[in-house]
Motif scaffolding. Sequence first.
Motif, mmCIF file in Angstrom:
data_model
loop_
_atom_site.group_PDB
_atom_site.id
_atom_site.type_symbol
_atom_site.label_atom_id
_atom_site.label_comp_id
_atom_site.label_asym_id
_atom_site.label_seq_id
_atom_site.Cartn_x
_atom_site.Cartn_y
_atom_site.Cartn_z
ATOM 1 N N UNK A 44 8.335 9.924 -5.296
ATOM 2 C CA UNK A 44 7.566 9.344 -4.185
ATOM 3 C C UNK A 44 7.802 7.829 -4.126
ATOM 4 N N UNK A 45 8.208 7.395 -2.950
ATOM 5 C CA UNK A 45 8.437 5.955 -2.734
ATOM 6 C C UNK A 45 7.371 5.373 -1.830
ATOM 7 N N UNK A 46 6.728 4.330 -2.294
ATOM 8 C CA UNK A 46 5.779 3.578 -1.457
ATOM 9 C C UNK A 46 6.460 2.255 -1.103
ATOM 10 N N UNK A 47 6.570 2.046 0.195
ATOM 11 C CA UNK A 47 7.345 0.902 0.694
ATOM 12 C C UNK A 47 6.419 -0.095 1.393
ATOM 13 N N UNK A 48 6.760 -1.363 1.298
ATOM 14 C CA UNK A 48 6.055 -2.378 2.085
ATOM 15 C C UNK A 48 7.078 -3.109 2.948
ATOM 16 N N UNK A 49 6.832 -3.093 4.237
ATOM 17 C CA UNK A 49 7.737 -3.742 5.183
ATOM 18 C C UNK A 49 7.639 -5.266 5.008
ATOM 19 N N UNK A 50 8.754 -5.876 4.644
ATOM 20 C CA UNK A 50 8.764 -7.328 4.395
ATOM 21 C C UNK A 50 9.323 -8.117 5.579
ATOM 22 N N UNK A 51 9.448 -7.467 6.757
ATOM 23 C CA UNK A 51 10.040 -8.153 7.928
ATOM 24 C C UNK A 51 9.263 -9.416 8.274
ATOM 25 N N UNK A 52 7.930 -9.259 8.353
ATOM 26 C CA UNK A 52 7.117 -10.421 8.740
ATOM 27 C C UNK A 52 7.230 -11.530 7.699
ATOM 28 N N UNK A 53 7.207 -11.134 6.409
ATOM 29 C CA UNK A 53 7.326 -12.154 5.353
ATOM 30 C C UNK A 53 8.692 -12.819 5.417
#
Length: 554
Positions: free
Chosen positions: A66-75
């Motif tokens: 299971x992969x939990x991802x955080x979108x870093x586009x805004x950062x």
Amino acid sequence: NHNVKILMPEKYAMNHDDYLNNYVTTGTKKVLGIGRKLRGRRSDGSTFSLYLSLSEARIGNDIFFTGILRDLSAEEDENTRMLAILRSAVDPIVQISKTGIIQLVNPACCKVFKYSERELLGENVKILMPEEHACMHDSYLKNYIQTGVKKVLGVGRKLRGRKSDGSMFGLYLTLSEARIGSRIFFTGIMRDLSAEEAENERMLAILTSACDPIVQITKDGIIQLVNAACCKVFMYLENELVGQNVKILMPAEHANYHDSYLNNYITTGVKKVLGVGRKLRGRRSDGSTFSLYLTLSEAKIDQDIFFTGILRDLSAEEQENERMLAILTSAVDPIVQINERGIIQLVNPACCNVFQYQDSGLVGQNVKILMPAEHANVHDSYLKNYLTTGVKKVLGIGRKLRGRRKDGTMFALYLTLSEAKIDSRTLFTGIMRDLSAEEQEQERMMSILSSAVDPIVQINEKGIIQMVNNACCQVFKYQDVDLVGQNVKILMPEEHASQHDSYLETYVTTGIKKVLGVGRKLRGKKSDGSFFGLYLSLSESRIGNDIFFTGILR
């Protein structure tokens, strides 16, 4: 039901199956339980930054990840924006590690210190310091890391910087700290004070070379600085004044109380003379006294208070006032000066002569006495409105008006109005030119034009008729009212009329004369549409910003 590679850029996707097989075969964990930054691939093929944390679950003989991802586009966008701000900042910026190694510099830093970015990154920040600071910097850093005692963080201060060529310059440094994980960074934002230092030197040069005497004292009244003009006026040498109490420059009646005036201000903060100019007496080294005008200002530099006095020797000014009064009284043009309530303070003989009054009959009267009723009735409200709002409508702008003589007759005049503030008083001075003779001359010229045998027409730069004489109306078979305000093309055959506006525009734009001052034969068009031969001579006149063309026809 798709392979997860669909969500990866090609360089990750091509190896992913091997990574999985290797883990399932060997059980060696490389990424499980460890968050890391990666790139993701969207359905449209675009990629973006993400942070992945990966975990494993076993259910029976099945293994799931299971992969939990955080979108870093805004950062990522914010980081890009912040980097752009840092790089485009006018002030030099440098970031160092806790050991003093430069991590980042912006172009302004490179420009000011005369290094390339490559020459600075990875170097100890001491490279930018004079030796007296550089030799202690590592110990300052080490002491702060060990004790946490802040001495310069968050406190701006002036320092010296060292450029690549070894030259030094003044700078103002504000230092901040950032902790990212276990790492510590220090960011310095600097302001290059070279221009300010140059300005200080320039200001000192101005002070020392100023024509007006200048003296600066401490809060105890001790002279810190005098300029050459001060020494000259008071007849002292500089070394005879610096370090002395300023009372040396005052008559006894002022000197006896000056220390108490200073002490009272320092204690209470109540300003009585600061920022307020006033007339006083000065005392020269030979004991003689003279009139002067003093303006006093205060400056606080750190904990020190200084008072700077700018003095104007009024000896010559008093003589000049007498000379100016002589000029005013002998001027050919009428001059009148009023106060803020419209009361006449001064008139010259020319004013009395033109308006047919004696001096005593005007001074003390409201200036409305010199105006026709239509102006006089509203003049007080004009004054009040200006003094209330400060909006200038007539000040500094010359204009034609009517004047009223003592006998009630009216005449044309041209008025220019100026304002003067003397202490807290506001005075308005009007200089007038009697236009009676000019008005008569204009009437005479108009009479000549209107009675001339040859047709005369005057147009503006747009070709609009401003004036025609009787002969013009008679020849072209128009009434005066039918022509004034019309384009002069009304008097031309079509072949000339269609081009005339462009001829005018070309001349006004380029200034190239083709027909001005040169007589030539043309055709004219009468109101009934018939044509006739004429001879045209054309001249130009400029009145203010307006251009007029006058044609005399035969």
